[in-house]
Design a protein around this motif. Sequence first.
Motif, PDB file in Angstrom:
ATOM      1  N   ALA A  93       0.825  -1.219   0.000  1.00 59.29           N
ATOM      2  CA  ALA A  93       0.000   0.000   0.000  1.00 59.29           C
ATOM      3  C   ALA A  93       0.855   1.263   0.000  1.00 59.29           C
ATOM      4  O   ALA A  93       0.336   2.367  -0.188  1.00 59.29           O
ATOM      5  CB  ALA A  93      -0.931   0.005   1.214  1.00 59.29           C
ATOM      6  N   ALA A  94       2.152   1.118   0.208  1.00 59.07           N
ATOM      7  CA  ALA A  94       3.050   2.275   0.296  1.00 59.07           C
ATOM      8  C   ALA A  94       3.078   3.055  -1.016  1.00 59.07           C
ATOM      9  O   ALA A  94       3.228   2.471  -2.085  1.00 59.07           O
ATOM     10  CB  ALA A  94       4.457   1.822   0.652  1.00 59.07           C
ATOM     11  N   ALA A 107      13.282  10.994  -0.118  1.00 54.94           N
ATOM     12  CA  ALA A 107      11.835  10.953  -0.308  1.00 54.94           C
ATOM     13  C   ALA A 107      11.587  10.269  -1.641  1.00 54.94           C
ATOM     14  O   ALA A 107      12.175  10.643  -2.668  1.00 54.94           O
ATOM     15  CB  ALA A 107      11.244  12.357  -0.293  1.00 54.94           C
ATOM     16  N   ILE A 108      10.740   9.250  -1.620  1.00 57.20           N
ATOM     17  CA  ILE A 108      10.499   8.431  -2.819  1.00 57.20           C
ATOM     18  C   ILE A 108       8.999   8.251  -2.998  1.00 57.20           C
ATOM     19  O   ILE A 108       8.284   7.960  -2.038  1.00 57.20           O
ATOM     20  CB  ILE A 108      11.148   7.038  -2.687  1.00 57.20           C
ATOM     21  CG1 ILE A 108      12.622   7.144  -2.288  1.00 57.20           C
ATOM     22  CG2 ILE A 108      10.995   6.239  -3.978  1.00 57.20           C
ATOM     23  CD1 ILE A 108      13.248   5.828  -1.837  1.00 57.20           C
ATOM     24  N   SER A 109       8.502   8.438  -4.231  1.00 55.31           N
ATOM     25  CA  SER A 109       7.097   8.146  -4.501  1.00 55.31           C
ATOM     26  C   SER A 109       7.022   6.908  -5.393  1.00 55.31           C
ATOM     27  O   SER A 109       7.849   6.716  -6.295  1.00 55.31           O
ATOM     28  CB  SER A 109       6.406   9.337  -5.179  1.00 55.31           C
ATOM     29  OG  SER A 109       6.967   9.608  -6.446  1.00 55.31           O
ATOM     30  N   GLY A 114       4.731  -0.543  -7.342  1.00 62.76           N
ATOM     31  CA  GLY A 114       5.982  -0.443  -6.599  1.00 62.76           C
ATOM     32  C   GLY A 114       7.117   0.171  -7.396  1.00 62.76           C
ATOM     33  O   GLY A 114       8.260   0.215  -6.923  1.00 62.76           O
ATOM     34  N   ASN A 115       6.814   0.651  -8.598  1.00 63.89           N
ATOM     35  CA  ASN A 115       7.843   1.304  -9.411  1.00 63.89           C
ATOM     36  C   ASN A 115       8.090   2.717  -8.894  1.00 63.89           C
ATOM     37  O   ASN A 115       7.171   3.397  -8.421  1.00 63.89           O
ATOM     38  CB  ASN A 115       7.400   1.377 -10.876  1.00 63.89           C
ATOM     39  CG  ASN A 115       7.165   0.007 -11.478  1.00 63.89           C
ATOM     40  OD1 ASN A 115       8.026  -0.871 -11.387  1.00 63.89           O
ATOM     41  ND2 ASN A 115       5.999  -0.181 -12.075  1.00 63.89           N
ATOM     42  N   VAL A 204       7.864  15.335  -3.812  1.00 61.69           N
ATOM     43  CA  VAL A 204       7.428  14.176  -4.604  1.00 61.69           C
ATOM     44  C   VAL A 204       5.909  14.012  -4.570  1.00 61.69           C
ATOM     45  O   VAL A 204       5.376  12.976  -4.946  1.00 61.69           O
ATOM     46  CB  VAL A 204       8.109  12.868  -4.133  1.00 61.69           C
ATOM     47  CG1 VAL A 204       9.614  12.959  -4.267  1.00 61.69           C
ATOM     48  CG2 VAL A 204       7.700  12.493  -2.715  1.00 61.69           C
ATOM     49  N   ASP A 205       5.201  15.054  -4.125  1.00 58.77           N
ATOM     50  CA  ASP A 205       3.732  15.014  -4.058  1.00 58.77           C
ATOM     51  C   ASP A 205       3.266  13.863  -3.164  1.00 58.77           C
ATOM     52  O   ASP A 205       2.922  12.781  -3.636  1.00 58.77           O
ATOM     53  CB  ASP A 205       3.115  14.869  -5.461  1.00 58.77           C
ATOM     54  CG  ASP A 205       3.486  16.031  -6.366  1.00 58.77           C
ATOM     55  OD1 ASP A 205       3.573  17.162  -5.861  1.00 58.77           O
ATOM     56  OD2 ASP A 205       3.695  15.796  -7.566  1.00 58.77           O
ATOM     57  N   ILE A 206       3.257  14.123  -1.878  1.00 58.58           N
ATOM     58  CA  ILE A 206       2.924  13.103  -0.879  1.00 58.58           C
ATOM     59  C   ILE A 206       1.562  12.475  -1.147  1.00 58.58           C
ATOM     60  O   ILE A 206       0.565  13.154  -1.367  1.00 58.58           O
ATOM     61  CB  ILE A 206       2.927  13.717   0.541  1.00 58.58           C
ATOM     62  CG1 ILE A 206       4.340  14.198   0.904  1.00 58.58           C
ATOM     63  CG2 ILE A 206       2.436  12.714   1.568  1.00 58.58           C
ATOM     64  CD1 ILE A 206       4.413  14.979   2.195  1.00 58.58           C
ATOM     65  N   GLU A 207       1.563  11.143  -1.137  1.00 56.99           N
ATOM     66  CA  GLU A 207       0.332  10.376  -1.331  1.00 56.99           C
ATOM     67  C   GLU A 207       0.326   9.241  -0.318  1.00 56.99           C
ATOM     68  O   GLU A 207       1.354   8.625  -0.053  1.00 56.99           O
ATOM     69  CB  GLU A 207       0.294   9.823  -2.766  1.00 56.99           C
ATOM     70  CG  GLU A 207      -0.956   9.026  -3.090  1.00 56.99           C
ATOM     71  CD  GLU A 207      -0.931   8.447  -4.501  1.00 56.99           C
ATOM     72  OE1 GLU A 207      -1.791   7.598  -4.793  1.00 56.99           O
ATOM     73  OE2 GLU A 207      -0.034   8.824  -5.289  1.00 56.99           O
ATOM     74  N   ASN A 208      -0.827   8.966   0.275  1.00 59.23           N
ATOM     75  CA  ASN A 208      -0.931   7.848   1.217  1.00 59.23           C
ATOM     76  C   ASN A 208      -0.802   6.516   0.473  1.00 59.23           C
ATOM     77  O   ASN A 208      -1.228   6.400  -0.660  1.00 59.23           O
ATOM     78  CB  ASN A 208      -2.284   7.891   1.939  1.00 59.23           C
ATOM     79  CG  ASN A 208      -2.292   8.935   3.048  1.00 59.23           C
ATOM     80  OD1 ASN A 208      -1.263   9.189   3.659  1.00 59.23           O
ATOM     81  ND2 ASN A 208      -3.428   9.537   3.306  1.00 59.23           N
ATOM     82  N   GLU A 209      -0.180   5.528   1.103  1.00 55.32           N
ATOM     83  CA  GLU A 209       0.250   5.489   2.473  1.00 55.32           C
ATOM     84  C   GLU A 209       1.710   5.958   2.563  1.00 55.32           C
ATOM     85  O   GLU A 209       2.530   5.595   1.725  1.00 55.32           O
ATOM     86  CB  GLU A 209       0.113   4.057   3.005  1.00 55.32           C
ATOM     87  CG  GLU A 209       0.543   3.901   4.446  1.00 55.32           C
ATOM     88  CD  GLU A 209       0.095   2.584   5.056  1.00 55.32           C
ATOM     89  OE1 GLU A 209      -0.697   2.689   5.997  1.00 55.32           O
ATOM     90  OE2 GLU A 209       0.530   1.526   4.609  1.00 55.32           O
ATOM     91  N   VAL A 210       1.991   6.761   3.598  1.00 58.47           N
ATOM     92  CA  VAL A 210       3.343   7.259   3.807  1.00 58.47           C
ATOM     93  C   VAL A 210       4.052   6.339   4.791  1.00 58.47           C
ATOM     94  O   VAL A 210       3.539   6.046   5.870  1.00 58.47           O
ATOM     95  CB  VAL A 210       3.327   8.700   4.366  1.00 58.47           C
ATOM     96  CG1 VAL A 210       4.753   9.230   4.482  1.00 58.47           C
ATOM     97  CG2 VAL A 210       2.480   9.618   3.495  1.00 58.47           C
ATOM     98  N   VAL A 211       5.248   5.872   4.408  1.00 60.83           N
ATOM     99  CA  VAL A 211       6.008   4.938   5.235  1.00 60.83           C
ATOM    100  C   VAL A 211       7.354   5.552   5.597  1.00 60.83           C
ATOM    101  O   VAL A 211       8.067   6.070   4.730  1.00 60.83           O
ATOM    102  CB  VAL A 211       6.232   3.593   4.506  1.00 60.83           C
ATOM    103  CG1 VAL A 211       7.054   2.642   5.368  1.00 60.83           C
ATOM    104  CG2 VAL A 211       4.904   2.946   4.142  1.00 60.83           C
TER     105      VAL A 211
END
Length: 263
Positions: A93-94, A107-109, A114-115, A204-211
């Motif tokens: 879900a990350a 910071a990685i989106s 998962g790409n 990186v435009d934060i999107e849930n889920e944040v891990v």
Amino acid sequence: MYTMGIDIGSSSSKAVVLQDGIQVAAAAVVSAGTGTSGPKRLLAQIQEQSGLSPADMTFILSTGYGRSLLAVADLQMSEISCHAKGVFFQNPAARTIIDIGGQDVKAISLDSQGNIHQFYMNDKCAAGTGRFLEVMSRVLEVKLGEMAEYHFRSKHPAAVSSTCTVFAESEVISLLSQGRSKEDIIAGVHHSVAAKACALAQRVDIENEVVLCGGVALNRGVADAIQTELGERLAIARSPQLTGALGAARLAYEEAKRKGKSA
């Protein structure tokens, strides 16, 4: 088939051994990083724990600052790829990863597969990293492992605004001389780390889920400060120090399969 991922960082060395790309057969962390005896001790711990040596591995992949110094590795890969793979392997879900290590912040989106969609890394300044917290721990005479306890006792977090570790150290000394409590100063330090990490993540435009992962994720005070800064729930990676090594072990498995290797 056994594959090993080894993450040699600036302040610690980590390894994960996977059996058939899924089950963790062994894992270890040594508090000594690149340029030290850490990698050698790490491999000895893995062998002692599991009875497996590098010779028993179908494929070994290394990552981290010291990845190029590891003679036993079959392939080297960036920390970005390995952390992304490790986090997504544990938590599909990350979508946004904040990784705070000893010497950098990433910071990685991710997309739904998962790409890696986008990433940013700050490795030019120690502020907001594990090294920053080590310096503050020394100045405040509070053990790193105890800083979270002080954080949660704080009533009025101090403002620690300096963007440079050297200046922040002076700022903390000044706060101590003013009689501010260690609880409030430590909470302020944690919020300073959180502000820097979240500013990078915003790119990186934060999107849930944040891990959250990396060694600093073990500090519950920092995690709490990041969650407050984000204004939304933050997930902590399981064994957050090991996500890079786990991702490297998984990528080693995929590489072995691609090359037609087997146990």
